[in-house]
Design a protein around this motif. Structure first.
Motif, PDB file in Angstrom:
ATOM      1  N   LEU A  81     138.617  70.318  51.484  1.00  0.00           N
ATOM      2  CA  LEU A  81     139.617  69.948  52.315  1.00  0.00           C
ATOM      3  C   LEU A  81     139.625  69.183  53.607  1.00  0.00           C
ATOM      4  O   LEU A  81     140.424  68.471  53.985  1.00  0.00           O
ATOM      5  CB  LEU A  81     140.435  71.349  52.490  1.00  0.00           C
ATOM      6  CG  LEU A  81     141.227  72.009  51.480  1.00  0.00           C
ATOM      7  CD1 LEU A  81     141.447  73.611  51.635  1.00  0.00           C
ATOM      8  CD2 LEU A  81     142.283  71.247  50.841  1.00  0.00           C
ATOM      9  N   LYS A  82     138.538  69.299  54.219  1.00  0.00           N
ATOM     10  CA  LYS A  82     138.293  68.608  55.451  1.00  0.00           C
ATOM     11  C   LYS A  82     138.128  67.251  55.128  1.00  0.00           C
ATOM     12  O   LYS A  82     138.603  66.393  55.949  1.00  0.00           O
ATOM     13  CB  LYS A  82     137.030  69.037  56.114  1.00  0.00           C
ATOM     14  CG  LYS A  82     136.572  68.585  57.440  1.00  0.00           C
ATOM     15  CD  LYS A  82     137.689  68.876  58.635  1.00  0.00           C
ATOM     16  CE  LYS A  82     137.460  68.230  59.872  1.00  0.00           C
ATOM     17  NZ  LYS A  82     138.594  68.452  60.711  1.00  0.00           N
ATOM     18  N   LYS A  83     137.473  66.814  54.083  1.00  0.00           N
ATOM     19  CA  LYS A  83     137.445  65.495  53.537  1.00  0.00           C
ATOM     20  C   LYS A  83     138.709  64.847  53.396  1.00  0.00           C
ATOM     21  O   LYS A  83     139.252  63.644  53.717  1.00  0.00           O
ATOM     22  CB  LYS A  83     136.279  65.063  52.349  1.00  0.00           C
ATOM     23  CG  LYS A  83     135.071  65.483  52.760  1.00  0.00           C
ATOM     24  CD  LYS A  83     134.100  65.316  51.368  1.00  0.00           C
ATOM     25  CE  LYS A  83     132.704  65.785  51.790  1.00  0.00           C
ATOM     26  NZ  LYS A  83     131.883  65.489  50.856  1.00  0.00           N
ATOM     27  N   GLU A  84     139.513  65.777  52.538  1.00  0.00           N
ATOM     28  CA  GLU A  84     141.026  65.063  51.966  1.00  0.00           C
ATOM     29  C   GLU A  84     141.795  65.041  53.017  1.00  0.00           C
ATOM     30  O   GLU A  84     142.763  64.194  53.439  1.00  0.00           O
ATOM     31  CB  GLU A  84     141.360  65.840  51.016  1.00  0.00           C
ATOM     32  CG  GLU A  84     140.452  66.016  49.560  1.00  0.00           C
ATOM     33  CD  GLU A  84     140.978  66.784  48.453  1.00  0.00           C
ATOM     34  OE1 GLU A  84     142.228  67.159  48.583  1.00  0.00           O
ATOM     35  OE2 GLU A  84     140.203  67.091  47.542  1.00  0.00           O
ATOM     36  N   GLN A  86     144.186  67.895  59.221  1.00  0.00           N
ATOM     37  CA  GLN A  86     144.705  69.214  59.052  1.00  0.00           C
ATOM     38  C   GLN A  86     143.897  70.353  58.875  1.00  0.00           C
ATOM     39  O   GLN A  86     144.226  71.573  59.240  1.00  0.00           O
ATOM     40  CB  GLN A  86     145.654  69.210  57.835  1.00  0.00           C
ATOM     41  CG  GLN A  86     146.801  68.113  57.858  1.00  0.00           C
ATOM     42  CD  GLN A  86     147.655  68.104  56.689  1.00  0.00           C
ATOM     43  OE1 GLN A  86     148.297  68.818  56.445  1.00  0.00           O
ATOM     44  NE2 GLN A  86     147.821  66.651  56.233  1.00  0.00           N
ATOM     45  N   ALA A  87     142.782  70.125  58.312  1.00  0.00           N
ATOM     46  CA  ALA A  87     141.503  71.188  57.894  1.00  0.00           C
ATOM     47  C   ALA A  87     141.013  71.500  59.419  1.00  0.00           C
ATOM     48  O   ALA A  87     140.491  70.488  59.937  1.00  0.00           O
ATOM     49  CB  ALA A  87     140.798  70.719  57.045  1.00  0.00           C
ATOM     50  N   ILE A  88     141.004  72.762  59.713  1.00  0.00           N
ATOM     51  CA  ILE A  88     140.288  73.121  61.295  1.00  0.00           C
ATOM     52  C   ILE A  88     139.665  74.434  61.085  1.00  0.00           C
ATOM     53  O   ILE A  88     139.771  75.388  60.062  1.00  0.00           O
ATOM     54  CB  ILE A  88     141.572  73.515  61.965  1.00  0.00           C
ATOM     55  CG1 ILE A  88     142.599  72.341  62.324  1.00  0.00           C
ATOM     56  CG2 ILE A  88     141.088  74.014  63.327  1.00  0.00           C
ATOM     57  CD1 ILE A  88     143.770  72.616  63.097  1.00  0.00           C
ATOM     58  N   SER A  89     138.200  74.161  61.622  1.00  0.00           N
ATOM     59  CA  SER A  89     137.392  75.403  61.895  1.00  0.00           C
ATOM     60  C   SER A  89     136.994  75.417  63.071  1.00  0.00           C
ATOM     61  O   SER A  89     136.440  74.560  63.844  1.00  0.00           O
ATOM     62  CB  SER A  89     136.334  75.319  60.797  1.00  0.00           C
ATOM     63  OG  SER A  89     135.262  76.150  61.189  1.00  0.00           O
TER      64      SER A  89
END
Length: 539
Positions: A279-282, A286-289
């Motif tokens: 999801l971080k690549k896509e 928006q993808a958060i860690s």
């Protein structure tokens, strides 16, 4: 303390100025606001309670933080900022705190918020009749007479709190602690209105009945489905409230929640285990860690009600050794979490990680040690130990449970898995009705004692009923120590040795958040969010 008082008032002034700009121009922080100021987020389980003094979980705290306002709040960085109190003073001996409440603060029904409302709420928390899981929190805060009140030796009215006048709330401590003010942010510290509770009893938290002093009011609550909050026009700083409507949707399946997020039905959701890298690549924006102050653990029931095998420290140590934390973090979760061999989250302010021997062993060495300890205790693959793990329903919890069952099988332990709703699991925890239970502790404030106090003998959050006088003594001494870190290190070493639990990993907040939602506290390790400080920008 005059300096601190001035700083708080200056911060308040800045908030007011920002509020005027927001209300008058449709801009916030130089950004144009969207017409739609609604926000929807996913919640895993039903909210067990919305009563500040009865709540004991993070999801409930998130809602309570918006329906009620404690003496202090936190900003997006996790720093303390004024809440219901505009300022406070501390006596020279650091035993008396005097909070100055905002005279303009009102309840959602339009009546004034007074110091007596805080007095009533804090006494209610300590009162044994309330049966709050957080009663001992006041004892950890060192509030005068709490211990005797919880024990039934003194009435709640003897708690070290008083209303000097309508807008002055005073707290007396039995010992100074430097993080006392941080502790007032917790949801259990919120004021409640006595007349409302007297009128509605257990129904006082239902929509239409609940009266709060926060930025939002409860407009709808369908247990198991959704909860809706709308902005409170009587909130003292309503002009600066960002979001108009906040909705929590109860979605038990994390993959379904992700599908609904991608479909635009949800603005924030947790990322299912193992999906963060993709999801971080896509969706890089928006993808958060980010680090979050929580530790995931398996609790061992060492109480009288627990299985005999778990009363043997060798068994507990073996169970902890046999968990391959690297596999769980790197193969199952894949979201930036860290393996846990100690209890306190690594990102806790001022905390120095202890040197736990197990952390330096290879998993092969840990497994060999586990087999050796179990053999000493009388267990082996030919004479296995049988245990049951209780966990609340979630795909991530299930994957971890399956993995742990496999790890333990290798060393001669048969684990039966049983999943249930969060409410059911917490009831079992409260009644020591389990063998091993999945649990997680999220810090109530950014200091190590918020974790370590959990395992003191008198803690109402000590579900396993672990008790070690040496541990209790360390935590008591830490309250007044100039430098508590060496005591915290010793406490962690005792926990690792006694193993009333098996810490598995320390959290990261791994989530999807719509890019037009601004003001979410991504950089706060505590993760306390206030909808009033969040807003949606125009696309």
């Amino acid at each position: 303390m005059k300096l601190k008082k001035i700083l708080l008032l200056t911060t308040c002034l800045a908030f007011s100025l920002n509020g005027l700009a927001f209300a008058d121009t449709g801009m916030k922080n130089g950004e144009k606001l969207a017409e739609n100021q609604n926000y929807t987020y996913r919640e895993l389980d039903s909210f067990k309670t919305l009563d500040p003094q009865l709540n004991a979980d993070t999801s409930g705290s998130d809602v309570i933080r918006n329906l009620f306002e404690t003496l202090m709040n936190e900003d997006s960085q996790g720093n303390l900022v004024p809440g219901a109190a505009s300022s406070f003073d501390v006596s020279s001996d650091k035993l008396t705190y005097t909070f100055h409440l905002r005279p303009e603060a009102k309840w959602s029904d339009g009546t004034p918020v007074t110091a007596n409302d805080f007095v009533y709420a804090w006494q209610r928390l300590a009162d044994p009749k309330t049966a709050s899981e957080y009663a001992s929190y006041l004892e950890m805060m060192q509030v005068e007479n709490t211990k005797d009140i919880i024990a039934g030796k003194k009435p709640p009215q003897d708690l070290g709190v008083k209303a000097v006048d309508d807008h002055t709330f005073q707290v007396k401590l039995i010992a100074p602690i430097p993080y006392f003010v941080k502790m007032t942010v917790n949801a259990s510290m919120a004021p409640v209105k006595k007349s409302v509770i007297d009128k509605f009893g257990d129904d006082w938290t239902k929509p239409g009945n609940l009266v709060g002093n926060g930025a939002y009011v409860l407009s709808e609550h369908v247990p198991g489905e959704k909860l809706v909050m709308k902005r409170n026009p009587n909130y003292w700083h309503n002009a600066n409230t960002g979001l108009d409507i906040v909705t929590a949707l109860i979605i038990n399946d994390s993959n379904q929640a992700m599908t609904r997020y991608l479909a635009g039905e949800v603005d924030k959701t947790d990322i299912p285990a193992g999906q963060y890298p993709r999801l971080k690549k896509e969706y890089p924006d928006q993808a958060i860690s980010t680090p979050k102050s929580c530790t995931y653990t398996y609790l061992f029931n060492v109480s009288e009600k627990g299985p005999a095998a778990l009363k043997d420290v060798r068994v507990r140590q073996a169970l902890s050794y046999a968990i391959n934390r690297d596999v769980i973090v790197n193969n199952v979760l894949q979201g930036g979490q860290k393996p846990a061999y100690n209890w306190v989250h690594w990102a806790t302010a001022g905390f120095k990680m202890p040197d736990i021997p197990a952390a330096h062993m290879s998993q092969k060495e840990r497994d060999e040690k586990a087999v050796e300890l179990l053999k000493e205790a009388g267990y082996s693959p030919s004479h296995p130990l049988n245990l049951t793990l209780s966990y609340n329903t979630d795909e991530g919890h299930k994957k971890i449970a399956i993995a742990v069952a496999q790890f333990w099988k290798k060393v001669g332990v048969n684990l039966t898995l049983t999943n249930m709703e969060w409410k059911v699991l917490t009831d079992k925890l409260n009644h020591q009705d389990f063998d091993v239970a999945r649990y997680a502790w999220c810090g109530d404030y950014n200091e190590a004692s918020t974790y370590l106090d959990v395992f003191t003998t008198t803690s109402s959050n000590n579900y396993v009923k672990y008790s070690n006088p040496a541990y209790d003594k360390l935590m008591s001494e830490a309250k007044s120590a100039a430098d508590p870190q060496p005591l915290y290190t010793q406490a962690e070493e005792i926990l690792a040795k006694d193993a009333p639990q098996a810490p598995i990993y320390q959290y990261s907040a791994v989530m999807m958040l719509k890019p037009d939602i601004h003001g979410y506290p991504e950089k706060s390790v505590m993760g306390n969010w206030y909808a009033k400080d969040m807003y949606r920008v125009a696309k």
